[in-house]
Design a protein around this motif. Sequence first.
Motif, PDB file in Angstrom:
ATOM      1  N   ARG A 116       0.746  -1.393  -0.026  1.00  0.00           N
ATOM      2  CA  ARG A 116      -0.037   0.146   0.141  1.00  0.00           C
ATOM      3  C   ARG A 116       0.906   1.189   0.032  1.00  0.00           C
ATOM      4  NH1 ARG A 116      -4.923   0.187   2.703  1.00  0.00           N
ATOM      5  NH2 ARG A 116      -5.052   2.135   1.979  1.00  0.00           N
ATOM      6  N   GLU A 117       0.249   2.342  -0.480  1.00  0.00           N
ATOM      7  CA  GLU A 117       0.842   3.402  -0.290  1.00  0.00           C
ATOM      8  C   GLU A 117      -0.083   4.513   0.363  1.00  0.00           C
ATOM      9  OE1 GLU A 117       2.254   4.970  -4.328  1.00  0.00           O
ATOM     10  OE2 GLU A 117       4.391   3.885  -3.745  1.00  0.00           O
ATOM     11  N   TYR A 118       0.505   5.384   1.139  1.00  0.00           N
ATOM     12  CA  TYR A 118      -0.670   6.080   1.954  1.00  0.00           C
ATOM     13  C   TYR A 118       0.320   7.567   2.227  1.00  0.00           C
ATOM     14  CZ  TYR A 118      -2.341   8.119   6.391  1.00  0.00           C
ATOM     15  OH  TYR A 118      -2.840   8.647   7.375  1.00  0.00           O
ATOM     16  N   LYS A 119      -0.434   8.694   2.090  1.00  0.00           N
ATOM     17  CA  LYS A 119       0.045  10.074   2.159  1.00  0.00           C
ATOM     18  C   LYS A 119      -0.330  10.443   3.762  1.00  0.00           C
ATOM     19  CE  LYS A 119       0.999  12.972  -1.603  1.00  0.00           C
ATOM     20  NZ  LYS A 119       1.293  14.141  -1.681  1.00  0.00           N
ATOM     21  N   ILE A 120       0.527  10.467   4.468  1.00  0.00           N
ATOM     22  CA  ILE A 120       0.564  10.694   6.001  1.00  0.00           C
ATOM     23  C   ILE A 120      -0.661  11.731   6.360  1.00  0.00           C
ATOM     24  CG2 ILE A 120       1.660  11.372   8.266  1.00  0.00           C
ATOM     25  CD1 ILE A 120       2.438   8.466   7.257  1.00  0.00           C
ATOM     26  N   ASP A 121      -1.635  11.369   6.902  1.00  0.00           N
ATOM     27  CA  ASP A 121      -2.794  12.108   7.416  1.00  0.00           C
ATOM     28  C   ASP A 121      -3.537  12.809   6.607  1.00  0.00           C
ATOM     29  OD1 ASP A 121      -2.180  11.932  10.335  1.00  0.00           O
ATOM     30  OD2 ASP A 121      -0.479  13.290  10.486  1.00  0.00           O
ATOM     31  N   ASN A 124      -7.784   8.307   4.292  1.00  0.00           N
ATOM     32  CA  ASN A 124      -8.379   7.446   5.463  1.00  0.00           C
ATOM     33  C   ASN A 124      -7.828   6.098   5.482  1.00  0.00           C
ATOM     34  OD1 ASN A 124     -10.541   7.239   7.112  1.00  0.00           O
ATOM     35  ND2 ASN A 124     -11.836   6.590   5.644  1.00  0.00           N
ATOM     36  N   VAL A 125      -7.239   5.969   6.569  1.00  0.00           N
ATOM     37  CA  VAL A 125      -6.733   4.532   7.277  1.00  0.00           C
ATOM     38  C   VAL A 125      -7.240   4.649   8.749  1.00  0.00           C
ATOM     39  CG1 VAL A 125      -4.950   4.169   5.594  1.00  0.00           C
ATOM     40  CG2 VAL A 125      -4.382   5.262   7.863  1.00  0.00           C
ATOM     41  N   PHE A 126      -7.259   3.300   9.232  1.00  0.00           N
ATOM     42  CA  PHE A 126      -7.851   3.333  10.665  1.00  0.00           C
ATOM     43  C   PHE A 126      -6.742   4.077  11.561  1.00  0.00           C
ATOM     44  CE2 PHE A 126      -5.548  -0.885  10.448  1.00  0.00           C
ATOM     45  CZ  PHE A 126      -5.078  -1.120  11.444  1.00  0.00           C
ATOM     46  N   LEU A 133       2.244   4.169  11.757  1.00  0.00           N
ATOM     47  CA  LEU A 133       3.080   4.611  10.576  1.00  0.00           C
ATOM     48  C   LEU A 133       4.247   5.749  10.984  1.00  0.00           C
ATOM     49  CD1 LEU A 133       0.861   3.788   7.611  1.00  0.00           C
ATOM     50  CD2 LEU A 133       3.187   2.660   8.105  1.00  0.00           C
ATOM     51  N   LYS A 134       3.277   6.609  11.465  1.00  0.00           N
ATOM     52  CA  LYS A 134       4.141   8.004  12.020  1.00  0.00           C
ATOM     53  C   LYS A 134       5.197   7.748  12.745  1.00  0.00           C
ATOM     54  CE  LYS A 134       0.413  10.675  12.708  1.00  0.00           C
ATOM     55  NZ  LYS A 134      -0.459  11.698  13.107  1.00  0.00           N
ATOM     56  N   MET A 135       5.236   6.588  13.533  1.00  0.00           N
ATOM     57  CA  MET A 135       6.378   6.324  14.649  1.00  0.00           C
ATOM     58  C   MET A 135       7.498   5.615  14.035  1.00  0.00           C
ATOM     59  SD  MET A 135       4.350   4.102  17.258  1.00  0.00           S
ATOM     60  CE  MET A 135       5.472   3.209  18.053  1.00  0.00           C
ATOM     61  N   MET A 136       7.324   4.813  12.788  1.00  0.00           N
ATOM     62  CA  MET A 136       8.258   4.011  12.220  1.00  0.00           C
ATOM     63  C   MET A 136       9.256   4.536  11.415  1.00  0.00           C
ATOM     64  SD  MET A 136       5.592   0.907  11.159  1.00  0.00           S
ATOM     65  CE  MET A 136       6.873  -0.330  10.561  1.00  0.00           C
ATOM     66  N   LYS A 137      10.447   3.990  11.241  1.00  0.00           N
ATOM     67  CA  LYS A 137      11.261   4.377  10.289  1.00  0.00           C
ATOM     68  C   LYS A 137      11.430   3.625   8.993  1.00  0.00           C
ATOM     69  CE  LYS A 137      14.113   6.552  14.118  1.00  0.00           C
ATOM     70  NZ  LYS A 137      12.918   6.821  14.562  1.00  0.00           N
ATOM     71  N   GLU A 138      12.030   3.802   8.018  1.00  0.00           N
ATOM     72  CA  GLU A 138      12.189   3.043   6.965  1.00  0.00           C
ATOM     73  C   GLU A 138      12.883   1.672   7.019  1.00  0.00           C
ATOM     74  OE1 GLU A 138      14.331   4.438   2.926  1.00  0.00           O
ATOM     75  OE2 GLU A 138      12.644   5.383   3.021  1.00  0.00           O
ATOM     76  N   GLY A 139      12.290   0.676   6.493  1.00  0.00           N
ATOM     77  CA  GLY A 139      13.090  -0.780   6.910  1.00  0.00           C
ATOM     78  C   GLY A 139      12.546  -1.262   7.963  1.00  0.00           C
ATOM     79  N   GLU A 140      11.619  -0.709   8.776  1.00  0.00           N
ATOM     80  CA  GLU A 140      11.209  -1.490  10.288  1.00  0.00           C
ATOM     81  C   GLU A 140      10.022  -2.191  10.127  1.00  0.00           C
ATOM     82  OE1 GLU A 140      12.998   1.438  13.712  1.00  0.00           O
ATOM     83  OE2 GLU A 140      10.972   2.128  13.283  1.00  0.00           O
ATOM     84  N   LYS A 150      -9.124   2.113  18.562  1.00  0.00           N
ATOM     85  CA  LYS A 150      -7.783   2.335  17.702  1.00  0.00           C
ATOM     86  C   LYS A 150      -7.715   1.568  16.288  1.00  0.00           C
ATOM     87  CE  LYS A 150      -6.056   5.345  20.139  1.00  0.00           C
ATOM     88  NZ  LYS A 150      -5.639   6.830  19.649  1.00  0.00           N
ATOM     89  N   ALA A 151      -8.767   0.381  16.247  1.00  0.00           N
ATOM     90  CA  ALA A 151      -8.650  -0.233  15.121  1.00  0.00           C
ATOM     91  C   ALA A 151      -9.912   0.151  14.336  1.00  0.00           C
ATOM     92  CB  ALA A 151      -8.835  -1.704  15.175  1.00  0.00           C
ATOM     93  N   PHE A 152     -11.075  -0.773  14.146  1.00  0.00           N
ATOM     94  CA  PHE A 152     -12.098  -0.335  13.408  1.00  0.00           C
ATOM     95  C   PHE A 152     -13.304   0.044  14.115  1.00  0.00           C
ATOM     96  CE2 PHE A 152      -9.530  -2.575  10.657  1.00  0.00           C
ATOM     97  CZ  PHE A 152      -9.557  -2.093   9.401  1.00  0.00           C
ATOM     98  N   GLY A 153     -13.393   0.001  15.417  1.00  0.00           N
ATOM     99  CA  GLY A 153     -14.361   0.792  16.359  1.00  0.00           C
ATOM    100  C   GLY A 153     -15.848   0.069  16.223  1.00  0.00           C
ATOM    101  N   TYR A 154     -16.674   0.751  16.638  1.00  0.00           N
ATOM    102  CA  TYR A 154     -17.999   0.372  16.665  1.00  0.00           C
ATOM    103  C   TYR A 154     -18.620  -0.289  15.462  1.00  0.00           C
ATOM    104  CZ  TYR A 154     -23.044   0.327  17.760  1.00  0.00           C
ATOM    105  OH  TYR A 154     -24.520   0.128  18.001  1.00  0.00           O
ATOM    106  N   TYR A 155     -18.324   0.278  14.318  1.00  0.00           N
ATOM    107  CA  TYR A 155     -18.758  -0.380  12.939  1.00  0.00           C
ATOM    108  C   TYR A 155     -18.125  -1.223  12.376  1.00  0.00           C
ATOM    109  CZ  TYR A 155     -21.386   4.104  13.434  1.00  0.00           C
ATOM    110  OH  TYR A 155     -22.165   5.071  13.804  1.00  0.00           O
TER     111      TYR A 155
END
Length: 183
Positions: A116-121, A124-126, A133-140, A150-155
């Motif tokens: 996947r590719e995702y532009k930070i913030d 829409n991801v959970f 992802l924001k706390m990770m570094k490349e290759g981790e 923090k996952a998919f919640g009530y729905y």
Amino acid sequence: MKHKLLIISLAFLALASCKTPEARKPVSQNSGSFFKESVKRNQQLVAQEEERISEIIQKDTAHNYISSSDGFWYYYNQKSTQDSISPDYGDLVNFNYNISTLEGTSIYSTEEIGTREYKIDQENVFNGLRQGLKMMKEGETLTFLFPSHKAFGYYGDNEKIGRNVPIKSTITLNKITKEDKLN
């Protein structure tokens, strides 16, 4: 005379029936008890999920779990030894991940999800995935335990993940492409 008496009587009745308007009373009053009960149920759910996660962490002596300030737990499968940067707002990240139950039963495999590719913030991801992802570094590669809020919640995800389901997810951050701040 009869006619005059009738007119005077009607005028008197019309004046007598005119009152100042009264405010309408509410049909029902809301005491806020529904919201208080909802908050209490959610607090109990979070406490139960955190207790379940705590039991899993205590049984798993092979990994060193870290408690995040964002309300989830994680451990490093592969930690970057270089001084690398973490992604910031607008950076494009390329990553792989899977989703399983807390006990490890696969819900979505890495192959099912694909790279996947995702532009930070900016997409829409959970919530847990965004924060992880924001706390990770490349290759981790990190494994996260996310409570349901923090996952998919009530729905849930309307497919394989039901409502209020805590999840486990292993995420590999392949590449960070920094946003061009000059544009």
